[in-house]
Design a protein around this motif. Sequence first.
Motif, PDB file in Angstrom:
ATOM      1  N   THR A   1       7.589  11.080  -0.352  1.00 41.08           N
ATOM      2  CA  THR A   1       6.437  10.338   0.189  1.00 41.08           C
ATOM      3  C   THR A   1       6.851   9.227   1.148  1.00 41.08           C
ATOM      4  N   LEU A   2       8.013   8.646   0.945  1.00 38.34           N
ATOM      5  CA  LEU A   2       8.448   7.557   1.814  1.00 38.34           C
ATOM      6  C   LEU A   2       8.782   8.046   3.223  1.00 38.34           C
ATOM      7  N   ALA A   3       9.047   9.321   3.377  1.00 40.68           N
ATOM      8  CA  ALA A   3       9.305   9.872   4.711  1.00 40.68           C
ATOM      9  C   ALA A   3       8.081   9.667   5.607  1.00 40.68           C
ATOM     10  N   PHE A   4       6.888   9.758   5.033  1.00 41.45           N
ATOM     11  CA  PHE A   4       5.665   9.534   5.808  1.00 41.45           C
ATOM     12  C   PHE A   4       5.530   8.061   6.201  1.00 41.45           C
TER      13      PHE A   4
ATOM     14  N   GLN B   1      14.248   4.417  -4.594  1.00 42.73           N
ATOM     15  CA  GLN B   1      15.420   5.121  -5.114  1.00 42.73           C
ATOM     16  C   GLN B   1      15.137   6.606  -5.285  1.00 42.73           C
ATOM     17  N   GLY B   2      13.893   6.955  -5.631  1.00 46.87           N
ATOM     18  CA  GLY B   2      13.508   8.366  -5.721  1.00 46.87           C
ATOM     19  C   GLY B   2      13.581   9.052  -4.362  1.00 46.87           C
ATOM     20  N   PHE B   3      13.244   8.319  -3.312  1.00 45.60           N
ATOM     21  CA  PHE B   3      13.346   8.862  -1.956  1.00 45.60           C
ATOM     22  C   PHE B   3      14.805   9.078  -1.568  1.00 45.60           C
ATOM     23  N   LEU B   4      15.664   8.169  -1.989  1.00 42.81           N
ATOM     24  CA  LEU B   4      17.084   8.269  -1.630  1.00 42.81           C
ATOM     25  C   LEU B   4      17.841   9.282  -2.496  1.00 42.81           C
ATOM     26  N   ASP B   5      17.254   9.725  -3.593  1.00 42.33           N
ATOM     27  CA  ASP B   5      17.904  10.666  -4.508  1.00 42.33           C
ATOM     28  C   ASP B   5      17.630  12.101  -4.059  1.00 42.33           C
ATOM     29  N   ILE B   6      18.246  12.492  -2.948  1.00 43.64           N
ATOM     30  CA  ILE B   6      17.947  13.807  -2.359  1.00 43.64           C
ATOM     31  C   ILE B   6      18.479  14.978  -3.182  1.00 43.64           C
ATOM     32  N   PHE B   7      19.440  14.734  -4.072  1.00 44.58           N
ATOM     33  CA  PHE B   7      19.984  15.820  -4.881  1.00 44.58           C
ATOM     34  C   PHE B   7      19.423  15.819  -6.297  1.00 44.58           C
ATOM     35  N   GLY B   8      18.490  14.930  -6.586  1.00 45.54           N
ATOM     36  CA  GLY B   8      17.890  14.834  -7.916  1.00 45.54           C
ATOM     37  C   GLY B   8      16.389  15.021  -7.820  1.00 45.54           C
ATOM     38  N   ALA B   9      15.657  14.088  -8.408  1.00 43.84           N
ATOM     39  CA  ALA B   9      14.194  14.136  -8.395  1.00 43.84           C
ATOM     40  C   ALA B   9      13.697  13.459  -7.122  1.00 43.84           C
ATOM     41  N   TRP B  10      13.847  14.142  -6.002  1.00 49.82           N
ATOM     42  CA  TRP B  10      13.543  13.568  -4.701  1.00 49.82           C
ATOM     43  C   TRP B  10      12.046  13.334  -4.541  1.00 49.82           C
ATOM     44  N   ASP B  11      11.674  12.139  -4.050  1.00 51.81           N
ATOM     45  CA  ASP B  11      10.285  11.778  -3.773  1.00 51.81           C
ATOM     46  C   ASP B  11      10.135  11.639  -2.264  1.00 51.81           C
TER      47      ASP B  11
ATOM     48  N   LEU C   1       0.819  -1.210   0.000  1.00 51.25           N
ATOM     49  CA  LEU C   1       0.000   0.000   0.000  1.00 51.25           C
ATOM     50  C   LEU C   1       0.858   1.268   0.000  1.00 51.25           C
ATOM     51  N   SER C   2       1.985   1.222   0.688  1.00 47.08           N
ATOM     52  CA  SER C   2       2.836   2.412   0.813  1.00 47.08           C
ATOM     53  C   SER C   2       3.775   2.620  -0.374  1.00 47.08           C
ATOM     54  N   GLY C   3       3.847   1.647  -1.274  1.00 43.25           N
ATOM     55  CA  GLY C   3       4.724   1.795  -2.433  1.00 43.25           C
ATOM     56  C   GLY C   3       6.135   1.296  -2.206  1.00 43.25           C
ATOM     57  N   MET C   4       6.378   0.652  -1.070  1.00 41.24           N
ATOM     58  CA  MET C   4       7.729   0.173  -0.757  1.00 41.24           C
ATOM     59  C   MET C   4       8.154  -0.996  -1.637  1.00 41.24           C
ATOM     60  N   LEU C   5       7.220  -1.616  -2.369  1.00 44.09           N
ATOM     61  CA  LEU C   5       7.586  -2.717  -3.258  1.00 44.09           C
ATOM     62  C   LEU C   5       8.093  -2.213  -4.595  1.00 44.09           C
TER      63      LEU C   5
END
Length: 143
Positions: free
Chosen positions: A46-49, A34-44, A24-28
Amino acid sequence: MIRNVYQFGAALASGIVFGFGLSLSGMLNPARVQGFLDIFGAWDPTLAFVLGGAVVVAFIGVQVMKLMLHPAFDDSFHVPTNRRIDAPLVIGSALFGLGWGIGGFCPGPAVASLALGLPQSVLFVIAMLVGMTLHDRLWRRRT
């Protein structure tokens, strides 16, 4: 015997709820991670929540555990007692982070994503199991 059935049932129910929450959270989705971990690029962000929600649930669970005499299906709680920050902890954490960043999976979502049949999930889980086996065999020799 009955106690083992209840333990198995509780573990299965927990695993199903955990897997559903991961899905449900998109962790799969490795791209989301990888978007969450890409803090200097296209950062996502949503995983912080998701991570924040996990911390809140774990905090509540620990507080409830402190009020209980023993768990429902065991004689005692199995809580780590080692509070030392040592080289194996730091190296293991770094390896975990590298694997998470490169593969886009951590162990729970990797196993849950096997249900999707993604080749990268299968490869990640195989590599994870090989790494865990090697670690256990090498670590036993040291202790």
